[in-house]
Design a protein around this motif. Structure first.
Motif, PDB file in Angstrom:
ATOM      1  N   ILE A 163       0.862  -1.194   0.000  1.00  0.00           N
ATOM      2  CA  ILE A 163       0.000   0.000   0.000  1.00  0.00           C
ATOM      3  C   ILE A 163       0.896   1.241   0.000  1.00  0.00           C
ATOM      4  N   THR A 164       0.700   2.096  -1.014  1.00  0.00           N
ATOM      5  CA  THR A 164       1.549   3.285  -1.147  1.00  0.00           C
ATOM      6  C   THR A 164       0.728   4.566  -1.165  1.00  0.00           C
ATOM      7  N   ASN A 165       1.360   5.643  -0.749  1.00  0.00           N
ATOM      8  CA  ASN A 165       0.770   6.974  -0.854  1.00  0.00           C
ATOM      9  C   ASN A 165       0.734   7.320  -2.346  1.00  0.00           C
ATOM     10  N   ALA A 166      -0.454   7.578  -2.872  1.00  0.00           N
ATOM     11  CA  ALA A 166      -0.622   7.785  -4.316  1.00  0.00           C
ATOM     12  C   ALA A 166       0.181   8.981  -4.830  1.00  0.00           C
ATOM     13  N   HIS A 167       0.387   9.991  -3.987  1.00  0.00           N
ATOM     14  CA  HIS A 167       1.073  11.200  -4.449  1.00  0.00           C
ATOM     15  C   HIS A 167       2.591  11.101  -4.313  1.00  0.00           C
ATOM     16  N   THR A 168       3.049  10.672  -3.123  1.00  0.00           N
ATOM     17  CA  THR A 168       4.504  10.655  -2.878  1.00  0.00           C
ATOM     18  C   THR A 168       5.143   9.319  -3.247  1.00  0.00           C
ATOM     19  N   GLU A 226       2.518   0.531   3.930  1.00  0.00           N
ATOM     20  CA  GLU A 226       2.155  -0.760   4.524  1.00  0.00           C
ATOM     21  C   GLU A 226       2.471  -1.871   3.543  1.00  0.00           C
ATOM     22  N   CYS A 227       2.906  -3.003   4.084  1.00  0.00           N
ATOM     23  CA  CYS A 227       3.147  -4.157   3.222  1.00  0.00           C
ATOM     24  C   CYS A 227       2.645  -5.402   3.942  1.00  0.00           C
ATOM     25  N   VAL A 229      -7.416  -2.986  12.213  1.00  0.00           N
ATOM     26  CA  VAL A 229      -7.758  -1.547  12.167  1.00  0.00           C
ATOM     27  C   VAL A 229      -7.650  -0.898  13.539  1.00  0.00           C
ATOM     28  N   SER A 230      -7.774  -1.692  14.589  1.00  0.00           N
ATOM     29  CA  SER A 230      -7.731  -1.107  15.930  1.00  0.00           C
ATOM     30  C   SER A 230      -6.330  -0.626  16.310  1.00  0.00           C
ATOM     31  N   TYR A 231      -5.270  -1.155  15.665  1.00  0.00           N
ATOM     32  CA  TYR A 231      -3.929  -0.690  16.041  1.00  0.00           C
ATOM     33  C   TYR A 231      -3.083  -0.164  14.880  1.00  0.00           C
ATOM     34  N   LEU A 232      -3.482  -0.399  13.636  1.00  0.00           N
ATOM     35  CA  LEU A 232      -2.682   0.138  12.530  1.00  0.00           C
ATOM     36  C   LEU A 232      -2.928   1.636  12.402  1.00  0.00           C
ATOM     37  N   VAL A 244       0.995 -21.049   5.459  1.00  0.00           N
ATOM     38  CA  VAL A 244       0.905 -19.640   5.084  1.00  0.00           C
ATOM     39  C   VAL A 244       0.965 -18.775   6.335  1.00  0.00           C
ATOM     40  N   ASP A 245       1.978 -17.907   6.381  1.00  0.00           N
ATOM     41  CA  ASP A 245       2.103 -16.934   7.478  1.00  0.00           C
ATOM     42  C   ASP A 245       1.711 -15.569   6.939  1.00  0.00           C
ATOM     43  N   THR A 246       0.894 -14.856   7.684  1.00  0.00           N
ATOM     44  CA  THR A 246       0.490 -13.510   7.272  1.00  0.00           C
ATOM     45  C   THR A 246       1.123 -12.495   8.223  1.00  0.00           C
ATOM     46  N   VAL A 247       1.872 -11.555   7.647  1.00  0.00           N
ATOM     47  CA  VAL A 247       2.572 -10.541   8.455  1.00  0.00           C
ATOM     48  C   VAL A 247       2.241  -9.166   7.873  1.00  0.00           C
ATOM     49  N   VAL A 248       1.917  -8.211   8.735  1.00  0.00           N
ATOM     50  CA  VAL A 248       1.720  -6.842   8.240  1.00  0.00           C
ATOM     51  C   VAL A 248       2.874  -5.963   8.730  1.00  0.00           C
ATOM     52  N   ASN A 249       3.524  -5.292   7.794  1.00  0.00           N
ATOM     53  CA  ASN A 249       4.588  -4.330   8.111  1.00  0.00           C
ATOM     54  C   ASN A 249       4.013  -2.945   7.872  1.00  0.00           C
TER      55      ASN A 249
END
Length: 207
Positions: free
Chosen positions: A89-94, A99-100, A144-147, A198-203
């Motif tokens: 997930i990227t900032n569309a402008h910059t 997030e990955c 969503v509660s902590y990101l 399958v491991d799911t990790v959010v950075n």
């Protein structure tokens, strides 16, 4: 006769395992797009999968994009050629990466009763696999509660990390590693088909 019926009751092949994972990715990525507010909520519809409500995008461009990615992912998975799928997930402008989401894959031996790794099967019950996936889907919803809030217009992309050189579809690009400045990682639960774990990790970028 009875023992044969028992033996064929559940037999997941590599192809079957690849299908289960591609389906999880479809629902997981849609859920992330909704939860992270990447697109307007009115462009999603509610559906039931794995015993939990999941919101799916109705945008034809997103549906088509994901379909193409997942058909290819499934094919490579069924040949054990994928090590990781990343949703970026990227900032569309910059163009900064905010997030990955990494879906890391590990090959497992299943019932391990063949010398040919492409012919391995797993007798793990579908119900158990779906329960494990349901737990992960619930965790995705809870993130969503902590990101940190994504308070800019964002875009997303999906990258497939292959284990060896594959024939890449013509319209695709090869890409480098993703870097998030000041990042934090949260590991979600894993699930297994018996042939793939399958491991799911959010950075994410610390705000």
């Amino acid at each position: 006769m009875n023992s044969t019926a028992q033996a064929t009751k559940n037999c997941i092949t590599l192809k079957g395992s690849a299908q289960i994972i591609a389906e999880y990715l479809k629902y997981g990525i849609n859920s992330i797009l909704f939860q992270r507010g990447i697109y307007p909520p009115e462009t999603f519809i509610n559906t039931q999968q794995y015993g939990v409500p999941i919101l799916m995008s109705t945008d034809p461009k997103i549906e088509e994009f994901l379909k193409n990615i997942l058909v290819q992912t499934e094919e490579w998975l069924s040949r054990n050629m994928v090590s990781k799928i990343s949703m970026v997930i990227t900032n569309a402008h910059t163009k900064e990466v905010l997030e990955c989401w990494d879906f890391k894959l590990q090959a497992e031996l299943g019932d391990g009763d063949t010398s040919d790794p492409m012919k391995l099967t797993s007798s793990k019950e579908t119900k158990r696999i779906q329960q494990e996936i349901r737990d992960v889907m619930r965790q995705i919803s809870a993130t969503v509660s902590y990101l940190p809030l994504l308070d800019c217009i964002c875009t997303f992309d999906v990258m497939i990390h292959t284990l060896q050189n594959c024939d890449i579809p013509e319209s695709w690009d090869e890409t480098g590693a993703v870097f998030i400045q000041n990042s934090q990682a949260v590991q979600l639960r894993s699930f297994s088909t018996g042939l793939h774990k399958v491991d799911t990790v959010v950075n994410y970028k610390m705000s």
